[in-house]
Scaffold this motif. Structure first.
Motif, short mmCIF file in Angstrom:
data_model
loop_
_atom_site.label_atom_id
_atom_site.label_comp_id
_atom_site.label_asym_id
_atom_site.label_seq_id
_atom_site.Cartn_x
_atom_site.Cartn_y
_atom_site.Cartn_z
N LYS A 207 6.55 -6.17 -1.40
CA LYS A 207 5.42 -5.26 -0.96
C LYS A 207 5.68 -4.03 -0.41
O LYS A 207 4.72 -3.37 -0.75
N VAL A 208 6.68 -3.80 0.32
CA VAL A 208 6.70 -2.89 1.02
C VAL A 208 8.73 -2.31 0.24
O VAL A 208 9.23 -3.01 0.85
N PRO A 209 8.36 -1.18 -0.28
CA PRO A 209 10.19 -1.09 -0.25
C PRO A 209 10.74 -0.84 0.22
O PRO A 209 10.46 -0.71 1.42
N ALA A 210 12.25 -1.12 0.53
CA ALA A 210 13.16 -0.77 1.44
C ALA A 210 13.51 0.24 2.11
O ALA A 210 13.01 1.30 1.73
N ASP A 211 13.48 0.25 3.63
CA ASP A 211 13.16 1.33 3.95
C ASP A 211 15.22 1.47 3.98
O ASP A 211 16.33 1.25 4.90
N ALA A 212 15.83 2.71 3.01
CA ALA A 212 16.88 3.06 2.87
C ALA A 212 17.77 4.00 3.68
O ALA A 212 18.58 3.17 5.07
N GLY A 213 16.32 4.76 5.12
CA GLY A 213 17.63 5.01 5.94
C GLY A 213 17.28 4.19 7.33
O GLY A 213 18.37 4.23 8.30
#
Length: 210
Positions: free
Chosen positions: A162-168
């Motif tokens: 639903k929400v892409p992963a936060d790479a940061g």
């Protein structure tokens, strides 16, 4: 210097190619990776770094993607079999990109999901992978980030999210129950003084959160 650590499953966002959708077979092609740098954070080193993926065919263990890796709902590898939405039919490296052909199940409960995929409603897709060996490259200029380049890595699954992963935020999945298993990984630090291989339980435990 080579360090052996336990590395968690990482995730990266990628894109559907809607023009490739085949409604009769429920298939679609995705660009699973271009190898581009992604900003991440190492809690063990207390530093930000850029992670990149080598797309040299010799550096990618593509076998799972070519032999029926699952297409999952939100990286739920420990959930019900109903969380498997489809299968990866094939994968290949072309023109510096890792492409994967997905086929969605014809179960009634998957039909609405497939319809949203082909209509461009569901767009966030994530690749789960593990790094077996990485090369640490020191920054060339002041203010640049060090780079951790995966030179032996293995895609495990493809997920709709639903929400892409936060790479940061360390590359974790948006789903709190994501696969948190750890896998042995060699980190080759070419900037360090030559020494014997380090393999400590404490470092492994800390690096599993990198």
């Amino acid at each position: 210097m080579t360090r052996r650590v336990n590395a968690p499953v990482q995730v990266r966002d990628f894109a559907f190619q809607p023009e490739t959708a085949n409604d009769e077979r429920r298939t679609i092609t995705v660009v699973a990776s271009t190898g581009a740098k992604v900003r991440r954070y190492s809690w063990f080193r207390d530093e930000a770094y850029n992670e990149s993926l080598s797309l040299d065919p010799a550096h990618v263990r593509i076998g799972r993607l070519q032999n029926g890796a699952p297409v999952l709902d939100q990286h739920r590898s420990y959930g019900s079999v109903a969380d498997q939405l489809g299968v990866v039919e094939s994968a290949r490296i072309e023109n510096g990109r890792l492409l994967a052909d997905l086929r969605f199940s014809k179960r009634d409960d998957v039909a609405p999901i497939w319809n949203d995929v082909k209509d461009g409603i569901i767009r966030n897709v994530s690749l789960g992978y593990v790094t077996h060996k990485a090369q640490r490259i020191a920054p060339k200029n002041d203010g640049d980030l060090p780079e951790l380049r995966a030179i032996d890595w293995e895609p495990l699954e493809v997920s709709l999210v639903k929400v892409p992963a936060d790479a940061g935020a360390g590359g974790r999945s948006a789903d709190p129950h994501a696969d948190m298993r750890a896998f042995p990984c060699e980190v080759v630090d070419e900037t360090a003084e030559p020494s014997s291989t380090i393999n400590t339980e404490t470092e492994n435990r800390n690096m599993s959160t990198a």
